[in-house]
Design an enzyme around this catalytic site. Sequence first.
Site, short mmCIF file in Angstrom:
data_model
loop_
_atom_site.label_atom_id
_atom_site.label_comp_id
_atom_site.label_asym_id
_atom_site.label_seq_id
_atom_site.Cartn_x
_atom_site.Cartn_y
_atom_site.Cartn_z
N CYS A 134 0.70 -1.61 -0.33
CA CYS A 134 0.46 0.29 0.28
C CYS A 134 0.77 0.97 -0.46
CB CYS A 134 -0.92 0.45 1.14
SG CYS A 134 -0.38 -0.29 2.78
N GLY A 165 -3.34 0.42 7.59
CA GLY A 165 -2.15 0.10 6.60
C GLY A 165 -2.20 -1.31 7.58
N HIS A 259 -2.37 6.99 3.46
CA HIS A 259 -0.90 7.15 3.72
C HIS A 259 -0.55 8.57 2.97
CE1 HIS A 259 -0.68 3.83 5.12
NE2 HIS A 259 -0.36 2.93 4.66
#
Lengths: 355, 355
Positions: A134, A165, A259
Amino acid sequence: MTARTGRPTLAVVGATGAVGSVMLQILSQHADIWGEIRLIASPRSVGRKLTVRGEEVEVVALDEAALSGVDVAMFDVPDEVARQWAPVAAAHGAVVVDNSGAFRMDPDVPLVVPEVNPHAARVRPRGIVANPHCTTLSMIVPLGALHAEFGLSELVVSSYQAVSGAGRAGIDTLRQQLSLVAGTELGTSPGDVRRAVGDNTGPFPEPVALNVVPWTGTPDEDGWSSEEMKIRHESRKVLGLPRLRVAVTCVRVPVVTAHSLTVHARFEDEVTVDRARDILATAPGVVLFDDPAAGEFPTPADVVGTDPTWVGRVRRSLDDPTALELFVCGDNLRKGSALNTAQIAELVASEWEAP
Amino acid sequence: MTARTGRPTLAVVGATGAVGSVMLQILSQHADIWGEIRLIASPRSVGRKLTVRGEEVEVVALDEAALSGVDVAMFDVPDEVARQWAPVAAAHGAVVVDNSGAFRMDPDVPLVVPEVNPHAARVRPRGIVANPHCTTLSMIVPLGALHAEFGLSELVVSSYQAVSGAGRAGIDTLRQQLSLVAGTELGTSPGDVRRAVGDNTGPFPEPVALNVVPWTGTPDEDGWSSEEMKIRHESRKVLGLPRLRVAVTCVRVPVVTAHSLTVHARFEDEVTVDRARDILATAPGVVLFDDPAAGEFPTPADVVGTDPTWVGRVRRSLDDPTALELFVCGDNLRKGSALNTAQIAELVASEWEAP
């Protein structure tokens, strides 16, 4: 192999996890691509009913029967489950799109980001296509676009990684910690956050509420973490640059989803901010959001739930006309996981011809 | 100028702010250096009593009378107040140690970090010594030590800045926002944090709870923020490297106190991790805390309230034997502001001879 006509049958393996839930949303939005959709999960979820394309579908167990007759299987399961079952699915004739770390660096498994290297998905000696990590996915689309123009030579990356995550456990841990610190004077004296949080650190090595944690993954060589090495290896593989210079520091921050990364990217050619902005403004899967004087720069709170990679803070190094600074932000559960997996699966599905 | 015998008289200008409070703590710990200590603040704080060295001292207003007879004056006030009053204090014979941004880049004002360039504090044509910005101070001590050995040539820095860098308003804003988001499902859908926080963004351009904000300061040239440029200019000035290559991206994170930074530092000479660790382990004002496999890396929650700069995650670039990666963490209110100011004031006080 199944006759490649009609709508292919899809299996979602790991349908009940944080990423699986987002997969079902995405499948519902692209409802006309797939024939049957099977939802597969671990034994404790068997019998649950989940909604996909507006219909309830019962979750079944992961076994050979469930995989029989499947054309494409999207896997979002732990590495060891993928390692065991992805080859089984492939042996049954399915093309596996795997979101674990089990096969990403296998030379016989392509690592695919459809905006960057879609051609790679066609060559899959093991019947498996891997989805990048990711954090790699949260930056690689704009970097691929800039590389195509300027020729990337070096990346220095620092991450601001969301707790999702680490899956549902990561989200639950941050929420629990926030309840412990909200309304307090914590964060002003040594160790006060740690004392308040106690053992409630969940999947993280340190408290993440009112804190940042410069460690994700497990120890790899020479002080680097496994996630830092993943980003290095995967960026090189996706971009087709096996000698790209890459230095990454991964840091967890108290953000639920999306993120962010700061990127110092050096290129073979001289760059201009104007040309870089033109590229980013037109690149598929990228939104340029970059006018700080007008309050425009991406933040996780705005990016969560959206598909593209958002790019802001585009600057040219003041000392080096070949280097750009960027701030990039992407939803780690969408483009970072479920969306890219679904995009790869759709690339594969495009090999089926309508009857 | 006052006769330089006996204990010098100290004025703390801005005694009631977030940094001023920490100054009083530090002065209480080093109780034997100063003669009289005067506490000076804005009119609305006049008459308040604050404790320093175990005694209550009444806050007085900033005027010429308050500055008369002062030997050393530590200023922690807004730039425009410093610009007006620091020269007045200097004209009255005081050595001013100023923590604002008003004089840092003035060529006639030294910018001092006692562990790095203490000699610079002796040459002060305007009677003023400047204290660097808190973000510069959160990394410059270990970088100075490494520079002395290897010769620094380039810095790529990303910050994880605490809200107290924006003063009490920053802390209050994060606390208020955390109360709004704790116990909710926020952070999972587009704009949900922004809607919950509403206009309660305080000194920040975006919500900082459950978010990171890649913008601190005001717009400077070519897309860089004023804080990013400060770190660039100040690092060059403190290290005496006017041509040092510096690229910084400043990001605010939901941490109350202690700034963190990732640093990619390139040197003239080849580096080794072992030698870098030796230097960091013995450098004054630095704590090396670097064994991730044993859970050792600095985080703001552990560093808050402590004096040194903590360094962890020391790695050599896998592609470049002249580059190191570091994660550094320092209390922005202590070494980042009050402590370095007090250290400079003590350096100046050492010019006074005991009677």
